[in-house]
Design an enzyme around this catalytic site. Structure first.
Site, PDB file in Angstrom:
ATOM      1  N   CYS A 122       2.348 -12.681  84.383  1.00 44.36           N
ATOM      2  CA  CYS A 122       2.908 -12.446  85.638  1.00 44.36           C
ATOM      3  C   CYS A 122       2.094 -11.957  86.590  1.00 44.36           C
ATOM      4  CB  CYS A 122       4.188 -12.217  85.403  1.00 44.36           C
ATOM      5  SG  CYS A 122       5.542 -13.141  84.778  1.00 44.36           S
ATOM      6  N   HIS A 253       6.744  -9.746  92.291  1.00 45.21           N
ATOM      7  CA  HIS A 253       6.777 -10.802  91.542  1.00 45.21           C
ATOM      8  C   HIS A 253       8.225 -11.012  91.282  1.00 45.21           C
ATOM      9  CE1 HIS A 253       6.778 -13.048  87.823  1.00 45.21           C
ATOM     10  NE2 HIS A 253       7.091 -12.482  86.989  1.00 45.21           N
ATOM     11  N   ASN A 283      11.264 -17.848  88.865  1.00 43.29           N
ATOM     12  CA  ASN A 283      10.008 -17.798  88.805  1.00 43.29           C
ATOM     13  C   ASN A 283       8.502 -18.153  88.596  1.00 43.29           C
ATOM     14  OD1 ASN A 283       8.201 -15.954  86.957  1.00 43.29           O
ATOM     15  ND2 ASN A 283       9.426 -14.754  86.124  1.00 43.29           N
TER      16      ASN A 283
END
Length: 327
Positions: A122, A253, A283
């Site tokens: 990520c 993020h 996400n």
């Protein structure tokens, strides 16, 4: 230009264009609640998403990456042959070789660029952006395509409400160009890892399943993110000579809305626009920061050339942050 090196070494780089691609299919919380022991209210309160985009079975990471990169290249005004470097951040590509970056270069007809992938999960996009900035600053290239792209839907247990409700698919891309001092548009990176916590987030073999499966220790990741990363964000600001109060936007993020809100409070940047794209994108792993940055630019949420803090974090446990100037 002969080879990959330029005669006059640049002192920095800047983002000149951004774009993103989201799959057409939208999955709302209500659809998940109809087949799982969950609800729209639970998902929103625990992790944040209301909807997310899911790629079709035949839609690949390389295809999404190419779509986003093609749009960014068009926005930049550069021709494909002017791109010297293609870096793609991903951890979910099904194809081992060639790299996703090579597929992007092939699709966009970029003829001779260096092309490779980065897997920092990520935080991959912010790592890839730092690598491109370093290459351009050293004079190894003039223009780079940097992409974050992931198809998390291939690696989820769709019967596990604690994980499948979080994620979406997509890609985001930027074009980065060499820029002379004294005002480069990408600040020095603050990065690192906690390998002792490396098993907290994984995609690996799962008994009885043909494909690897995503797993995470959610509480451990939450505690780490909310206690350790604000100092990383402040260090990135310090490296760039920008006080948190001077930030126009904060683009972390998009892991979890509660993590985003906690980090925003700790950063103490009261005038900053806070990216909350997890609400309608989920996400999207390495794609989350460039998607959020592209949508911020698209909405004109902050003025061009204003200071934007990017903060990536994820499996590894890895982290990476830098202050950039908004394209």
């Amino acid at each position: 230009m002969t080879g990959r090196f330029v005669e006059d070494t640049a002192m920095g780089s800047t983002i000149r264009a951004a774009a993103h691609h989201l799959p057409a299919r939208v999955l709302a919380n209500e659809e998940l609640a109809a087949r799982l022991s969950t609800s729209d209210a639970w998902i929103r309160s625990r992790v944040g998403p209301a909807t997310r985009h899911l790629a079709d079975p035949d839609e690949t990471v390389a295809g999404m990456a190419s779509a986003a990169a093609g749009k960014a290249l068009a926005h930049s005004g550069l021709a494909p042959e002017e791109i010297d470097l293609v870096v793609v951040a991903t951890s979910t590509t099904a194809e081992r070789m060639p790299s996703t970056a090579a597929r992007v270069a092939q699709e966009l007809r970029v003829p001779t660029a260096a092309a490779f992938d980065v897997n920092a999960a990520c935080s991959g996009f912010s790592h890839a952006l730092a690598i491109a900035d370093h290459a351009l600053s050293a004079g190894a290239a003039r223009h780079a395509l940097v992409v974050g792209a992931d198809k998390m839907s291939d690696f989820l247990d769709w019967e596990d409400r604690t994980s499948c409700v979080i994620f979406g698919d997509g890609a985001g891309a930027v074009v980065v160009s060499a820029a002379a001092a004294p005002a480069p548009g990408i600040g020095p990176v603050a990065w690192g890892s906690r390998p002792d916590l490396g098993d907290a987030v994984t995609i690996g073999p799962a008994p009885g399943r043909a494909r690897p499966l995503f797993t995470q220790q959610g509480q451990s990741v939450y505690r780490w993110a909310t206690t350790a990363l604000a100092s990383v964000a402040r260090r990135a600001c310090h490296n760039a000579g920008v006080a948190p109060g001077e930030l126009a936007a904060f683009v972390p993020h998009q892991a979890n809305l509660r993590i985003i809100e906690s980090l925003a409070r700790q950063l103490d940047a009261p005038g900053a626009y806070i990216a909350r794209d997890i609400v309608d994108c989920g996400n999207t792993n390495a794609a989350s920061i460039p998607i959020a940055l592209s949508r911020l630019v698209e909405r004109r949420a902050v003025p061009g050339d204003s200071a934007v803090l990017l903060l990536g974090f994820g499996a590894g446990l890895s982290f990476s942050a830098q202050v950039v100037r908004c394209p």
